[in-house]
Design an enzyme around this catalytic site. Structure first.
Site, PDB file in Angstrom:
ATOM      1  N   ASP A 148       3.212   1.293 -12.810  1.00  0.00           N
ATOM      2  CA  ASP A 148       3.614   0.613 -11.167  1.00  0.00           C
ATOM      3  C   ASP A 148       4.875   1.399 -10.695  1.00  0.00           C
ATOM      4  O   ASP A 148       5.491   1.842 -11.487  1.00  0.00           O
ATOM      5  CB  ASP A 148       3.496  -0.797 -11.128  1.00  0.00           C
ATOM      6  CG  ASP A 148       2.891  -1.226 -10.124  1.00  0.00           C
ATOM      7  OD1 ASP A 148       2.772  -0.697  -9.156  1.00  0.00           O
ATOM      8  OD2 ASP A 148       2.621  -2.527  -9.914  1.00  0.00           O
ATOM      9  N   GLU A 181       1.478   4.379  -7.579  1.00  0.00           N
ATOM     10  CA  GLU A 181       2.540   4.548  -6.792  1.00  0.00           C
ATOM     11  C   GLU A 181       2.197   4.495  -5.329  1.00  0.00           C
ATOM     12  O   GLU A 181       3.044   4.670  -4.427  1.00  0.00           O
ATOM     13  CB  GLU A 181       3.154   5.891  -7.160  1.00  0.00           C
ATOM     14  CG  GLU A 181       4.149   6.461  -6.519  1.00  0.00           C
ATOM     15  CD  GLU A 181       3.674   7.298  -5.198  1.00  0.00           C
ATOM     16  OE1 GLU A 181       4.580   7.536  -4.468  1.00  0.00           O
ATOM     17  OE2 GLU A 181       2.529   7.475  -4.812  1.00  0.00           O
ATOM     18  N   TRP A 182       1.023   4.031  -5.037  1.00  0.00           N
ATOM     19  CA  TRP A 182       0.405   3.505  -3.583  1.00  0.00           C
ATOM     20  C   TRP A 182       0.371   4.573  -2.671  1.00  0.00           C
ATOM     21  O   TRP A 182       0.255   4.369  -1.409  1.00  0.00           O
ATOM     22  CB  TRP A 182       1.343   2.296  -3.164  1.00  0.00           C
ATOM     23  CG  TRP A 182       1.921   1.487  -4.306  1.00  0.00           C
ATOM     24  CD1 TRP A 182       1.011   0.699  -4.988  1.00  0.00           C
ATOM     25  CD2 TRP A 182       3.162   0.955  -4.333  1.00  0.00           C
ATOM     26  NE1 TRP A 182       1.731  -0.073  -5.933  1.00  0.00           N
ATOM     27  CE2 TRP A 182       2.929  -0.130  -5.597  1.00  0.00           C
ATOM     28  CE3 TRP A 182       4.491   0.972  -3.832  1.00  0.00           C
ATOM     29  CZ2 TRP A 182       3.896  -0.797  -5.970  1.00  0.00           C
ATOM     30  CZ3 TRP A 182       5.362   0.316  -4.322  1.00  0.00           C
ATOM     31  CH2 TRP A 182       5.330  -0.591  -5.572  1.00  0.00           C
ATOM     32  N   GLY A 183       0.539   5.884  -3.230  1.00  0.00           N
ATOM     33  CA  GLY A 183       0.405   6.993  -2.263  1.00  0.00           C
ATOM     34  C   GLY A 183       1.776   7.065  -1.432  1.00  0.00           C
ATOM     35  O   GLY A 183       1.601   7.881  -0.388  1.00  0.00           O
ATOM     36  N   ASP A 184       2.840   6.443  -1.821  1.00  0.00           N
ATOM     37  CA  ASP A 184       4.044   6.628  -0.849  1.00  0.00           C
ATOM     38  C   ASP A 184       4.615   8.056  -1.023  1.00  0.00           C
ATOM     39  O   ASP A 184       5.172   8.601  -0.195  1.00  0.00           O
ATOM     40  CB  ASP A 184       5.031   5.710  -1.531  1.00  0.00           C
ATOM     41  CG  ASP A 184       4.580   4.271  -1.026  1.00  0.00           C
ATOM     42  OD1 ASP A 184       3.827   4.137  -0.467  1.00  0.00           O
ATOM     43  OD2 ASP A 184       5.678   3.338  -1.329  1.00  0.00           O
ATOM     44  N   ASN A 185       4.599   8.752  -2.206  1.00  0.00           N
ATOM     45  CA  ASN A 185       5.083  10.023  -2.131  1.00  0.00           C
ATOM     46  C   ASN A 185       3.948  11.079  -2.789  1.00  0.00           C
ATOM     47  O   ASN A 185       4.214  11.960  -3.392  1.00  0.00           O
ATOM     48  CB  ASN A 185       6.048   9.963  -3.400  1.00  0.00           C
ATOM     49  CG  ASN A 185       7.267   9.107  -3.386  1.00  0.00           C
ATOM     50  OD1 ASN A 185       8.020   9.363  -2.631  1.00  0.00           O
ATOM     51  ND2 ASN A 185       7.265   7.702  -3.840  1.00  0.00           N
ATOM     52  N   ASP A 203      -1.975  -2.228  -2.112  1.00  0.00           N
ATOM     53  CA  ASP A 203      -2.867  -3.306  -2.596  1.00  0.00           C
ATOM     54  C   ASP A 203      -4.166  -3.546  -1.685  1.00  0.00           C
ATOM     55  O   ASP A 203      -4.030  -3.827  -0.408  1.00  0.00           O
ATOM     56  CB  ASP A 203      -2.385  -4.349  -3.090  1.00  0.00           C
ATOM     57  CG  ASP A 203      -1.423  -4.159  -4.042  1.00  0.00           C
ATOM     58  OD1 ASP A 203      -1.268  -3.255  -4.749  1.00  0.00           O
ATOM     59  OD2 ASP A 203      -0.751  -5.148  -4.973  1.00  0.00           O
TER      60      ASP A 203
END
Ligand code: GLA
Length: 402
Positions: A148, A181-185, A203
């Site tokens: 995470d 990593e939630w697609g942030d980077n 999420d």
């Protein structure tokens, strides 16, 4: 001699820096279960054992589910030497015994950690302990790591995930590495050599069409997550998948139609299929959705090509997924709350995919159709498809050339 030694050192350093991820662990999207969506921090060894039992008795193992994954909050403290311990009261027999149990069922055990100083649930993160944690996980017999991205201020995502990839490699036990990593980077741009899948969004929320604002972050329903996958299919393929998040099927926030649509969408997206409900206590509708082998076969197809939205008309989307051997997966998705009559004249359409270089060519080719939710034949593509589609529901077909 000195030159040779320097050369040798450089070569060794280069080979260490370019150690690969464990190849081949997710030739098709991984399938399993994860504790978070239903249980959040309430995890313990008894529940994990019962879940492993249920994976077998419910037919999920037989349908292809393999991983039993413990998410956040399994942790105790680090010991004096920095080695992480499982929570002594919640996991009294220890992780090694739990892994042995899960393995005895023919299943694999997954665990969770975080690239930052703390996990999202405030437990110890792996930052600065990557090699120690990877070693510990290998000693426990862990097969899957979800990693995470909380408390990572100042870290570069690619580097942080590469460090853990290297640590896992060094520890030596094959571990499926799931980047969260939630697609942030933009993990789809650098994730392929690093891990086997990467989360593309924040999420999921247990709803079909909603956004829940938590202040600094938002969670999203099925349709909102689907829409965030636009443009990402070119990055996915065998051993490196776009992960649309763990599923909410069976968690009660959606109707049976919506759960069925949710599952179909994840299958068509070639997303990992990670159930997130209490599989020890499932309704027969939920079991039927999660174990639908024909829909799962779309997801697990060896070609490994994610589907594409071919058309959207009157709030109904038409998706196609090229399959191995010339077949196609097809999904009509009714995003409207109320029913729609749909009509799809195959021969008037031109279904082509630049990515897989496939052309359905309904003028030349003949396809027979099977409805994957009823299990019945739906005729052939020689005549237009006509159907009533309830609100928030799908029609899923397999088109087979004959
Ligand atoms: C993040 C992840 C979730 C879950 C929680 C655990 O929010 O995206 O999937 O792992 O942390 O705290």
């Amino acid at each position: 001699m000195k030159k040779i030694l320097i050369g040798l050192c450089l070569a060794l350093a280069a080979s260490a820096a370019h150690a690969q991820k464990f190849e081949g662990l997710a030739k098709t999207p991984q399938m399993g279960w994860n504790s978070w969506n239903k249980f959040a921090c309430n995890v313990n060894e008894q529940m994990i054992r019962e879940t492993a039992d249920a994976m077998v008795s419910s037919g999920m193992k037989d349908a292809g589910y393999l991983y039993v994954n413990i998410d956040d909050c399994w942790h105790g403290e680090r010991d004096a030497k920095g080695f992480i311990q499982a929570h002594a009261e919640h996991f009294p027999s220890g992780m090694k015994a739990l892994a042995d149990y899960v393995h005895s069922k023919g299943l694999k055990l997954g665990i969770y950690s975080d690239a930052g100083w703390k996990t999202c649930g405030g437990r110890p993160g792996s930052r600065g302990y990557e090699y120690q944690d990877a070693l510990t996980f290998a000693q426990w017999g862990i097969d899957y790591l979800k990693y995470d991205w909380c408390e990572t201020q100042g870290l570069k995502a690619e580097g942080a995930y590469l460090t853990m990839r290297e640590a896992l490699r060094k520890a030596g036990r094959p571990v499926l590495f799931s980047l969260c990593e939630w697609g942030d980077n933009q993990p789809w741009e650098w994730g392929k050599p690093v891990g086997h899948s990467w989360r593309t969004t924040g999420d999921i929320w247990d709803c079909f069409d909603c956004i829940v604002d938590h202040g600094t972050w938002k969670s999203r329903g099925v349709l909102q997550i689907l829409d965030l996958q636009d443009g990402l299919r070119v990055h996915a393929g065998p051993d490196h998948w776009n992960d649309a998040d763990m599923m909410e099927v069976g968690n009660g926030g959606m109707t049976v139609n919506e759960d069925r649509a949710h599952f179909s969408i994840w299958a068509m997206l070639a997303s990992p299929l990670i159930a997130g409900n209490d599989i020890r206590n499932m309704s027969k509708e939920t079991t039927a959705i999660l174990t639908n082998k024909a829909v799962i076969a779309l997801n697990q197809d060896a070609l490994g090509v994610q589907s594409f939205r071919y058309a959207a008309r009157d709030g109904v989307e038409y998706w196609f997924k090229p399959l191995e051997g010339g077949d196609w997966g097809f999904m009509a998705l009714n995003r409207n709350k109320d029913a729609r009559k749909i009509r799809f004249d195959w021969e008037a359409e031109n279904v082509k995919d630049d990515l897989s270089k496939r052309h359905a060519d309904f003028g030349k080719m003949r396809y027979k159709l099977r409805n994957l939710w009823t299990g019945k034949s739906a005729g052939n593509a020689g005549k237009p498809l006509a159907a009533d589609l309830p609100g928030h529901d799908v029609l899923v077909l397999r088109l087979s050339a004959y």
